[in-house]
Design an enzyme around this catalytic site. Structure first.
Site, PDB file in Angstrom:
ATOM      1  N   THR A   5      -8.179  -2.177   1.583  1.00  0.00           N
ATOM      2  CA  THR A   5      -7.380  -3.025   0.750  1.00  0.00           C
ATOM      3  C   THR A   5      -8.182  -4.447   0.771  1.00  0.00           C
ATOM      4  O   THR A   5      -8.696  -4.961  -0.459  1.00  0.00           O
ATOM      5  CB  THR A   5      -6.233  -3.071   0.816  1.00  0.00           C
ATOM      6  OG1 THR A   5      -5.632  -1.560   0.969  1.00  0.00           O
ATOM      7  CG2 THR A   5      -5.408  -3.809  -0.461  1.00  0.00           C
TER       8      THR A   5
ATOM      9  N   SER B 221      -7.313   4.042  -1.375  1.00  0.00           N
ATOM     10  CA  SER B 221      -6.862   2.396  -1.456  1.00  0.00           C
ATOM     11  C   SER B 221      -8.125   1.657  -1.727  1.00  0.00           C
ATOM     12  O   SER B 221      -8.109   0.407  -2.278  1.00  0.00           O
ATOM     13  CB  SER B 221      -6.488   1.778  -0.064  1.00  0.00           C
ATOM     14  OG  SER B 221      -5.152   2.545   0.133  1.00  0.00           O
TER      15      SER B 221
ATOM     16  N   ASP C 238       0.957  -1.139   0.101  1.00  0.00           N
ATOM     17  CA  ASP C 238      -0.088   0.047   0.236  1.00  0.00           C
ATOM     18  C   ASP C 238       0.779   1.242   0.071  1.00  0.00           C
ATOM     19  O   ASP C 238       1.624   1.428   0.794  1.00  0.00           O
ATOM     20  CB  ASP C 238      -0.946   0.107   1.284  1.00  0.00           C
ATOM     21  CG  ASP C 238      -2.099   0.962   1.146  1.00  0.00           C
ATOM     22  OD1 ASP C 238      -1.789   2.239   0.666  1.00  0.00           O
ATOM     23  OD2 ASP C 238      -3.226   0.606   1.291  1.00  0.00           O
TER      24      ASP C 238
ATOM     25  N   GLU D  63      -0.829  -7.977   1.688  1.00  0.00           N
ATOM     26  CA  GLU D  63      -0.657  -6.608   1.891  1.00  0.00           C
ATOM     27  C   GLU D  63       0.320  -6.246   2.862  1.00  0.00           C
ATOM     28  O   GLU D  63       0.027  -6.511   3.746  1.00  0.00           O
ATOM     29  CB  GLU D  63      -2.024  -5.870   1.936  1.00  0.00           C
ATOM     30  CG  GLU D  63      -1.926  -4.389   1.824  1.00  0.00           C
ATOM     31  CD  GLU D  63      -2.943  -3.575   2.336  1.00  0.00           C
ATOM     32  OE1 GLU D  63      -3.377  -2.381   1.690  1.00  0.00           O
ATOM     33  OE2 GLU D  63      -3.676  -3.976   3.348  1.00  0.00           O
TER      34      GLU D  63
ATOM     35  N   ASP E 211      -1.258   0.048  -4.683  1.00  0.00           N
ATOM     36  CA  ASP E 211      -2.575   0.605  -5.154  1.00  0.00           C
ATOM     37  C   ASP E 211      -2.255   2.094  -5.600  1.00  0.00           C
ATOM     38  O   ASP E 211      -2.987   2.615  -6.466  1.00  0.00           O
ATOM     39  CB  ASP E 211      -3.483   0.618  -4.006  1.00  0.00           C
ATOM     40  CG  ASP E 211      -3.002   1.000  -2.683  1.00  0.00           C
ATOM     41  OD1 ASP E 211      -1.664   1.234  -2.494  1.00  0.00           O
ATOM     42  OD2 ASP E 211      -3.625   1.099  -1.675  1.00  0.00           O
ATOM     43  N   HIS E 212      -1.324   2.845  -4.992  1.00  0.00           N
ATOM     44  CA  HIS E 212      -0.743   4.080  -5.725  1.00  0.00           C
ATOM     45  C   HIS E 212       0.420   4.492  -4.698  1.00  0.00           C
ATOM     46  O   HIS E 212       0.963   3.583  -4.141  1.00  0.00           O
ATOM     47  CB  HIS E 212      -1.928   5.240  -4.995  1.00  0.00           C
ATOM     48  CG  HIS E 212      -2.369   4.909  -3.438  1.00  0.00           C
ATOM     49  ND1 HIS E 212      -1.732   5.325  -2.588  1.00  0.00           N
ATOM     50  CD2 HIS E 212      -3.464   4.398  -2.910  1.00  0.00           C
ATOM     51  CE1 HIS E 212      -2.066   5.066  -1.187  1.00  0.00           C
ATOM     52  NE2 HIS E 212      -3.339   4.383  -1.757  1.00  0.00           N
TER      53      HIS E 212
ATOM     54  N   HIS F 231       1.959   8.666   4.714  1.00  0.00           N
ATOM     55  CA  HIS F 231       1.063   9.628   5.511  1.00  0.00           C
ATOM     56  C   HIS F 231       1.686  10.377   6.600  1.00  0.00           C
ATOM     57  O   HIS F 231       1.355  11.712   6.674  1.00  0.00           O
ATOM     58  CB  HIS F 231      -0.364   9.076   6.034  1.00  0.00           C
ATOM     59  CG  HIS F 231      -1.025   8.614   4.769  1.00  0.00           C
ATOM     60  ND1 HIS F 231      -2.055   9.433   3.905  1.00  0.00           N
ATOM     61  CD2 HIS F 231      -1.725   7.352   4.309  1.00  0.00           C
ATOM     62  CE1 HIS F 231      -2.598   8.956   3.290  1.00  0.00           C
ATOM     63  NE2 HIS F 231      -2.363   7.498   3.386  1.00  0.00           N
TER      64      HIS F 231
ATOM     65  N   ASP G 152       1.956   2.582   3.585  1.00  0.00           N
ATOM     66  CA  ASP G 152       1.040   3.714   3.147  1.00  0.00           C
ATOM     67  C   ASP G 152       1.145   4.682   4.448  1.00  0.00           C
ATOM     68  O   ASP G 152       1.206   5.956   4.227  1.00  0.00           O
ATOM     69  CB  ASP G 152      -0.081   3.395   3.024  1.00  0.00           C
ATOM     70  CG  ASP G 152      -1.356   4.279   2.704  1.00  0.00           C
ATOM     71  OD1 ASP G 152      -1.053   5.361   1.779  1.00  0.00           O
ATOM     72  OD2 ASP G 152      -2.162   4.239   3.532  1.00  0.00           O
TER      73      ASP G 152
HETATM   74 MG    MG Z   1      -4.192  -0.849   2.505  1.00  0.00          MG
HETATM   75 ZN    ZN Z   2      -3.283   5.939   2.190  1.00  0.00          ZN
END
Ligand code: MG
Ligand code: ZN
Length: 359
Positions: free
Chosen positions: A136, A83, A42, A249, A296-297, A258, A254
């Site tokens: 996710t 996500s 993620d 995952e 996912d990004h 953040h 992620d």
């Molecule tokens: Mg996720």
């Molecule tokens: Zn995020």
């Protein structure tokens, strides 16, 4: 003489190219994978992956993949995805709005890949370092219009096609506002649920681990080898004659993004890299397993910048506390991996996986 030499050289190059082409996976491989492993980091963009090469001791497992592609990740509602929309793209093959869990822009339930392959007899598993109800993983078993509705998402899991899962989020199953204890519902549906520690339960037909009320600890907080251990357990449990689909995952890469916390991000990334190594080792030994690693990004607008003018010192830097629109990489290995090169939309991951198994 010169002309002859040139002619021979050209012939030599052509014959080499010919040879190359016949051993090329694109023309030779139409072998179907029996097992499919989909790994999502993620928020893991190219700089995050590159961080493994600079900050991990020893070589990165990302370097071991022969096929590489790039995906575009925009949602139907926004240029920059969250996500939920992105995992819905992987799981169901459609573009949807940010926040959607396995539903299309009109909130219609879309069949997901786990449901599709389990009808063909494949066993299925989901492993995360977040809550199992997080956006996710949720897209692989639930159909809910808003990712924040954790208790609604949780209701889908006991009766889903999932055979093995590991993660956190116990409170959404046993301390619910509606008073329903989903641990009982799990039992009624043939699940053994362990809420204490990751250990094998040989007799359990279906097995789930809910190891924390909310999230799993981060690597810096001492999560240890959970992701790798759960993955190895899943490979052992899910292996069977019909094959399996396993989604793993690295959820917290992620969160490091953040937080704009490079130490957090890199520790999670290295854990994911090690897990990818274990999964790839299995696939190489097995010979019938397709492994796809993607994201996912990107999160954080992360970059490995030179320190002032010093090109020999990397300062991991961030440009946002949110996600970014940059393309993210796809790595593939095994039968069917030849479909995953190139530049394409994130929804293609779903369609390509089905194509590899002849759907
Ligand atoms: Mg996720
Ligand atoms: Zn995020």
């Amino acid at each position: 003489m010169k002309v002859i030499y040139l002619f021979l050289s050209v012939m030599f190059i052509i014959s080499c190219a010919e040879k190359e082409r016949t051993s090329d996976p694109i023309s030779s491989a139409h072998k179907k994978p029996k097992n499919i492993i989909l790994v999502e980091g993620d928020g893991t963009g190219l700089s995050q992956v590159s961080a493994a090469q600079f900050f991990k001791e020893g070589p990165s497992n990302y370097d071991r993949f022969p096929v590489v592609g790039l995906i575009k990740t925009s949602a139907s509602s926004d240029l920059i995805t969250d996500s939920a929309a992105s995992a819905t793209a992987f799981a169901t093959g459609i573009k949807t709005y940010n926040g959607a869990i396995g539903v299309n822009p009109d909130t219609i339930h879309m069949p997901n890949i786990l449901e599709i392959v389990s009808k063909k007899g494949l066993r299925t598993g989901i492993i995360v370092t977040s809550t199992i109800t997080h956006a996710t993983p949720a897209c692989f078993y639930a159909h809910v219009k808003n990712r924040n509705h954790h208790e609604e998402i949780a209701r889908f899991l006991p009766t889903s096609e999932v055979d093995f899962f590991a993660g956190a989020g116990l409170q959404y199953f046993n301390k619910r506002k509606d008073g329903i204890n989903l641990l009982t519902t799990f039992q009624e549906n043939g699940f053994m649920i362990d809420t204490t520690s990751l250990k094998e339960h040989i007799d359990a037909q279906k097995l789930g681990f809910l190891l924390a009320p909310e999230s799993m600890p981060s690597m810096l907080e001492g999560r240890g080898s959970f992701l790798q251990d759960a993955s190895k357990m899943a490979l052992k449990r899910l292996s069977n004659n019909e094959g399996f689909l396993l989604m793993v995952e690295g959820s917290q890469v992620d969160w490091g993004g953040h937080d704009n916390d490079a130490d957090y991000l890199i520790a999670e990334l290295i854990d994911l890299d090690n897990t990818i190594g274990a999964l790839l080792d299995f696939a190489i030994a097995d010979g019938e397993t397709l492994v796809i690693i993607t994201a996912d990004h990107e999160t954080g607008g992360f970059t490995l910048a030179a320190k002032d003018g010093d090109y020999n010192t990397i300062v991991p830097s961030f440009s946002t506390k949110n996600h970014s629109a940059t393309m993210v990489p796809v790595f593939a290995y095994g039968p069917g991996s030849e479909y995953f090169g190139g530049v394409y939309e994130n929804t293609e991951i779903f369609h390509k996986i089905l194509k590899t198994i002849g759907e």
